[in-house]
Write a protein that holds these residues in place. Structure first.
Motif, PDB file in Angstrom:
ATOM      1  N   LEU A  65       0.755  -1.147  -0.098  1.00  0.00           N
ATOM      2  CA  LEU A  65      -0.139   0.094  -0.008  1.00  0.00           C
ATOM      3  C   LEU A  65       0.703   1.315  -0.112  1.00  0.00           C
ATOM      4  CD1 LEU A  65      -2.504  -1.153   2.914  1.00  0.00           C
ATOM      5  CD2 LEU A  65      -3.032  -1.071   0.311  1.00  0.00           C
ATOM      6  N   LEU A  66       0.242   2.410  -0.425  1.00  0.00           N
ATOM      7  CA  LEU A  66       0.951   3.734  -0.277  1.00  0.00           C
ATOM      8  C   LEU A  66       0.975   3.991   1.046  1.00  0.00           C
ATOM      9  CD1 LEU A  66      -0.866   5.692  -3.241  1.00  0.00           C
ATOM     10  CD2 LEU A  66       1.412   4.812  -3.220  1.00  0.00           C
ATOM     11  N   HIS A  67       1.805   4.884   1.546  1.00  0.00           N
ATOM     12  CA  HIS A  67       2.081   5.293   2.913  1.00  0.00           C
ATOM     13  C   HIS A  67       0.828   5.652   3.623  1.00  0.00           C
ATOM     14  CE1 HIS A  67       3.820   7.230   6.463  1.00  0.00           C
ATOM     15  NE2 HIS A  67       2.974   8.244   6.192  1.00  0.00           N
ATOM     16  N   ARG A  68      -0.006   6.837   2.940  1.00  0.00           N
ATOM     17  CA  ARG A  68      -0.862   7.124   3.780  1.00  0.00           C
ATOM     18  C   ARG A  68      -2.247   5.997   3.639  1.00  0.00           C
ATOM     19  NH1 ARG A  68      -3.787  12.158   1.267  1.00  0.00           N
ATOM     20  NH2 ARG A  68      -5.376  11.367   2.545  1.00  0.00           N
ATOM     21  N   ASP A  69      -2.115   5.074   2.818  1.00  0.00           N
ATOM     22  CA  ASP A  69      -3.325   4.006   2.821  1.00  0.00           C
ATOM     23  C   ASP A  69      -2.919   2.985   4.011  1.00  0.00           C
ATOM     24  OD1 ASP A  69      -4.847   5.292   0.937  1.00  0.00           O
ATOM     25  OD2 ASP A  69      -3.700   4.229  -0.678  1.00  0.00           O
ATOM     26  N   ALA A  70      -1.554   2.761   4.087  1.00  0.00           N
ATOM     27  CA  ALA A  70      -0.933   1.681   4.999  1.00  0.00           C
ATOM     28  C   ALA A  70      -1.319   2.365   6.620  1.00  0.00           C
ATOM     29  CB  ALA A  70       0.613   1.619   4.826  1.00  0.00           C
ATOM     30  N   VAL A  71      -1.306   3.640   6.696  1.00  0.00           N
ATOM     31  CA  VAL A  71      -1.639   4.375   7.711  1.00  0.00           C
ATOM     32  C   VAL A  71      -3.028   4.239   8.154  1.00  0.00           C
ATOM     33  CG1 VAL A  71      -1.864   6.551   8.936  1.00  0.00           C
ATOM     34  CG2 VAL A  71       0.209   5.874   7.807  1.00  0.00           C
ATOM     35  N   ALA A  72      -3.801   4.486   6.928  1.00  0.00           N
ATOM     36  CA  ALA A  72      -5.433   4.176   7.312  1.00  0.00           C
ATOM     37  C   ALA A  72      -5.736   3.000   7.579  1.00  0.00           C
ATOM     38  CB  ALA A  72      -5.995   4.907   5.818  1.00  0.00           C
ATOM     39  N   MET A  73      -5.133   1.924   6.938  1.00  0.00           N
ATOM     40  CA  MET A  73      -5.575   0.642   7.412  1.00  0.00           C
ATOM     41  C   MET A  73      -4.989   0.473   8.702  1.00  0.00           C
ATOM     42  SD  MET A  73      -6.727  -1.749   5.015  1.00  0.00           S
ATOM     43  CE  MET A  73      -6.948  -1.939   3.218  1.00  0.00           C
ATOM     44  N   TRP A  74      -4.187   0.803   9.015  1.00  0.00           N
ATOM     45  CA  TRP A  74      -3.535   0.534  10.242  1.00  0.00           C
ATOM     46  C   TRP A  74      -4.562   1.223  11.387  1.00  0.00           C
ATOM     47  CZ3 TRP A  74       0.279  -1.999  12.890  1.00  0.00           C
ATOM     48  CH2 TRP A  74       0.668  -1.553  14.243  1.00  0.00           C
ATOM     49  N   ASP A  75      -5.028   2.604  11.215  1.00  0.00           N
ATOM     50  CA  ASP A  75      -6.009   3.122  12.276  1.00  0.00           C
ATOM     51  C   ASP A  75      -7.356   2.298  12.116  1.00  0.00           C
ATOM     52  OD1 ASP A  75      -4.063   5.101  12.445  1.00  0.00           O
ATOM     53  OD2 ASP A  75      -4.821   6.615  11.138  1.00  0.00           O
ATOM     54  N   HIS A  76      -7.874   1.898  11.131  1.00  0.00           N
ATOM     55  CA  HIS A  76      -9.154   1.342  11.058  1.00  0.00           C
ATOM     56  C   HIS A  76      -9.307  -0.140  11.367  1.00  0.00           C
ATOM     57  CE1 HIS A  76     -11.665   4.234   9.247  1.00  0.00           C
ATOM     58  NE2 HIS A  76     -10.697   4.565   8.180  1.00  0.00           N
ATOM     59  N   LEU A  77      -8.005  -0.837  11.502  1.00  0.00           N
ATOM     60  CA  LEU A  77      -8.000  -2.287  11.736  1.00  0.00           C
ATOM     61  C   LEU A  77      -7.472  -2.532  13.054  1.00  0.00           C
ATOM     62  CD1 LEU A  77      -6.765  -3.699   8.080  1.00  0.00           C
ATOM     63  CD2 LEU A  77      -9.278  -3.239   8.944  1.00  0.00           C
ATOM     64  N   GLU A  78      -7.687  -3.727  13.608  1.00  0.00           N
ATOM     65  CA  GLU A  78      -7.294  -4.238  14.961  1.00  0.00           C
ATOM     66  C   GLU A  78      -6.998  -5.586  14.767  1.00  0.00           C
ATOM     67  OE1 GLU A  78     -11.410  -4.084  17.239  1.00  0.00           O
ATOM     68  OE2 GLU A  78      -9.831  -2.746  17.613  1.00  0.00           O
ATOM     69  N   THR A  79      -6.298  -6.240  15.743  1.00  0.00           N
ATOM     70  CA  THR A  79      -6.049  -7.692  15.955  1.00  0.00           C
ATOM     71  C   THR A  79      -7.587  -8.184  15.977  1.00  0.00           C
ATOM     72  OG1 THR A  79      -4.063  -7.665  17.214  1.00  0.00           O
ATOM     73  CG2 THR A  79      -5.158  -9.591  17.119  1.00  0.00           C
ATOM     74  N   GLY A  80      -7.606  -9.276  15.085  1.00  0.00           N
ATOM     75  CA  GLY A  80      -8.972 -10.085  15.080  1.00  0.00           C
ATOM     76  C   GLY A  80      -9.901  -9.439  13.899  1.00  0.00           C
ATOM     77  N   ALA A  81      -9.751  -8.272  13.202  1.00  0.00           N
ATOM     78  CA  ALA A  81     -10.591  -7.828  12.244  1.00  0.00           C
ATOM     79  C   ALA A  81     -10.325  -8.649  11.086  1.00  0.00           C
ATOM     80  CB  ALA A  81      -9.891  -6.478  11.869  1.00  0.00           C
ATOM     81  N   ARG A  82     -11.598  -8.817  10.326  1.00  0.00           N
ATOM     82  CA  ARG A  82     -11.913  -9.533   9.424  1.00  0.00           C
ATOM     83  C   ARG A  82     -10.926  -8.941   7.972  1.00  0.00           C
ATOM     84  NH1 ARG A  82     -16.787  -8.915   8.834  1.00  0.00           N
ATOM     85  NH2 ARG A  82     -17.409 -10.255  10.200  1.00  0.00           N
ATOM     86  N   VAL A  83     -10.439 -10.094   7.041  1.00  0.00           N
ATOM     87  CA  VAL A  83     -10.024  -9.650   5.833  1.00  0.00           C
ATOM     88  C   VAL A  83     -10.527 -10.523   4.660  1.00  0.00           C
ATOM     89  CG1 VAL A  83      -7.525  -9.463   4.446  1.00  0.00           C
ATOM     90  CG2 VAL A  83      -7.750  -8.862   6.708  1.00  0.00           C
ATOM     91  N   HIS A  84     -10.968  -9.682   3.768  1.00  0.00           N
ATOM     92  CA  HIS A  84     -11.497 -10.709   2.741  1.00  0.00           C
ATOM     93  C   HIS A  84     -10.710 -10.262   1.359  1.00  0.00           C
ATOM     94  CE1 HIS A  84     -15.292 -11.909  -0.135  1.00  0.00           C
ATOM     95  NE2 HIS A  84     -14.373 -12.944  -0.034  1.00  0.00           N
ATOM     96  N   THR A  85     -10.067 -11.091   0.847  1.00  0.00           N
ATOM     97  CA  THR A  85      -9.326 -11.155  -0.524  1.00  0.00           C
ATOM     98  C   THR A  85     -10.367 -12.039  -1.552  1.00  0.00           C
ATOM     99  OG1 THR A  85      -8.076 -12.963  -0.056  1.00  0.00           O
ATOM    100  CG2 THR A  85      -7.338 -10.920   0.665  1.00  0.00           C
ATOM    101  N   PHE A  86     -10.415 -11.458  -2.595  1.00  0.00           N
ATOM    102  CA  PHE A  86     -11.274 -12.240  -3.690  1.00  0.00           C
ATOM    103  C   PHE A  86     -10.731 -11.847  -5.194  1.00  0.00           C
ATOM    104  CE2 PHE A  86     -13.211  -8.047  -2.568  1.00  0.00           C
ATOM    105  CZ  PHE A  86     -13.721  -7.657  -3.847  1.00  0.00           C
ATOM    106  N   GLY A  87     -11.224 -12.783  -5.904  1.00  0.00           N
ATOM    107  CA  GLY A  87     -10.664 -12.503  -7.503  1.00  0.00           C
ATOM    108  C   GLY A  87      -9.332 -13.196  -7.579  1.00  0.00           C
ATOM    109  N   ARG A  88      -8.555 -12.510  -8.719  1.00  0.00           N
ATOM    110  CA  ARG A  88      -7.092 -13.217  -8.987  1.00  0.00           C
ATOM    111  C   ARG A  88      -6.443 -11.923  -9.828  1.00  0.00           C
ATOM    112  NH1 ARG A  88      -5.842 -19.236 -11.149  1.00  0.00           N
ATOM    113  NH2 ARG A  88      -3.641 -19.007 -10.869  1.00  0.00           N
ATOM    114  N   ARG A  89      -5.039 -11.905  -9.258  1.00  0.00           N
ATOM    115  CA  ARG A  89      -4.358 -10.812  -9.902  1.00  0.00           C
ATOM    116  C   ARG A  89      -4.041 -11.563 -11.378  1.00  0.00           C
ATOM    117  NH1 ARG A  89       1.591  -8.078  -8.552  1.00  0.00           N
ATOM    118  NH2 ARG A  89       1.997  -7.448 -10.418  1.00  0.00           N
ATOM    119  N   PRO A  90      -4.163 -10.704 -12.615  1.00  0.00           N
ATOM    120  CA  PRO A  90      -3.882 -11.187 -13.810  1.00  0.00           C
ATOM    121  C   PRO A  90      -2.516 -11.609 -14.099  1.00  0.00           C
ATOM    122  CG  PRO A  90      -5.318  -9.305 -14.179  1.00  0.00           C
ATOM    123  CD  PRO A  90      -5.086  -9.347 -12.614  1.00  0.00           C
ATOM    124  N   GLY A  91      -2.343 -12.677 -14.529  1.00  0.00           N
ATOM    125  CA  GLY A  91      -0.825 -13.321 -14.664  1.00  0.00           C
ATOM    126  C   GLY A  91      -0.510 -13.986 -13.614  1.00  0.00           C
TER     127      GLY A  91
END
Length: 288
Positions: free
Chosen positions: A261-287
């Motif tokens: 992530l970009l710096h400011r987005d990594a900070v935003a993720m850090w501020d919004h999440l905490e241990t135990g927060a759900r992460v959902h990844t979906f789709g597939r990176r082309p290639g």
């Protein structure tokens, strides 16, 4: 990754190294409205004030001959370093209208005319978008990288795409592997993003699934690759979110599974999440 957990990290902690296949190509106010700490902010990641991207002044005009190619999504024109070196300030071109249309979808912090023609107002709006999403140089040029990022952010921001992230109650970090974007939802509503992300390259693809944040550290040391991983948030094995240490839009790069992530987005993720927060990844990176 700490020295004691280096073995688990081998799956992905090299989020800043390796060669990748070609990268993939709502409410964005959450991330825009969460500026990084002044002590660590960089000029590249600085964002203009406001809650949306553009004020639309729509014109009836004949689409350019390249309009069909624009709507199909930009192709990679070559190494990112070369693109940054040759870009001309406020240059228009085949991607101009595609960029205008996608910025028009995203909202307003300036004025843009959806006519396929570059103007001082268009240049200012495009430059602000480039600054926000770490595109270099941020000179207002209508280049392929800007067109690709605008397409991905606009597509991710559509309600139908946001709904692909299974959330429910509580906080969920969403990663669209296909579009290479990420955002955060709380009780079903977007609170940050969508923004750009970079995930694992071929052979080290970031897995799709539902996970939980199980470790956090503002700086995590990677023993195998001898690099600090800022704003580290692990969610499976040695895979987690962290700030990128390379140019995020260099499509020749990828991670070993981590979500860069970009710096400011990594900070935003850090501020919004905490241990135990759900992460959902979906789709597939082309290639991958």
């Amino acid at each position: 990754m700490s020295g004691s957990s280096a073995a688990g990290y081998l799956l992905s902690a090299a989020a800043v190294l390796g060669l990748a296949g070609a990268g993939a190509a709502a409410d964005i106010a959450g991330v825009i409205g969460s500026p990084p700490p002044a002590a660590t902010a960089t000029a590249r990641d600085a964002a203009p004030a406001g809650t949306s991207f553009v004020t639309v002044i729509r014109h009836e005009s004949t689409p350019s001959p390249d309009a069909g190619h624009e709507n199909a999504g930009p192709a990679d024109p070559g190494p990112a370093a070369s693109r940054r070196a040759v870009a001309a300030p406020c240059a228009g071109g085949r991607w101009q209208r595609a960029i205008e249309e996608n910025l028009a979808q995203l909202g307003s912090i300036g004025a843009v005319s959806v006519d396929g023609l570059q103007s001082p107002a268009d240049c200012a709006a495009i430059r602000g978008f480039q600054q926000r999403f770490g595109i270099e140089p941020a000179a207002g040029q209508a280049d392929a990288t800007t067109a690709d990022v605008a397409r991905r952010i606009a597509t991710s921001s559509q309600p139908a795409n946001l709904a692909r992230c299974a959330t429910g109650q509580g906080v969920t970090a969403c990663v669209d592997l296909t579009l290479q974007t990420a955002w955060v939802m709380r009780d079903g509503a977007v609170v940050a993003g969508p923004t750009v992300a970079r995930t694992g390259f071929a052979g080290h693809a970031t897995p799709a699934g539902t996970y939980r944040i199980n470790k956090r550290a503002e700086k995590e040391w990677s023993d195998p690759y001898e690099v600090w991983l800022p704003y580290w948030q692990r969610f499976i094995g040695g895979i987690g979110f962290h700030e990128t240490t390379t140019y995020l839009h260099d499509t020749a790069r990828g991670s070993h599974g981590c979500v860069n992530l970009l710096h400011r987005d990594a900070v935003a993720m850090w501020d919004h999440l905490e241990t135990g927060a759900r992460v959902h990844t979906f789709g597939r990176r082309p290639g991958t």
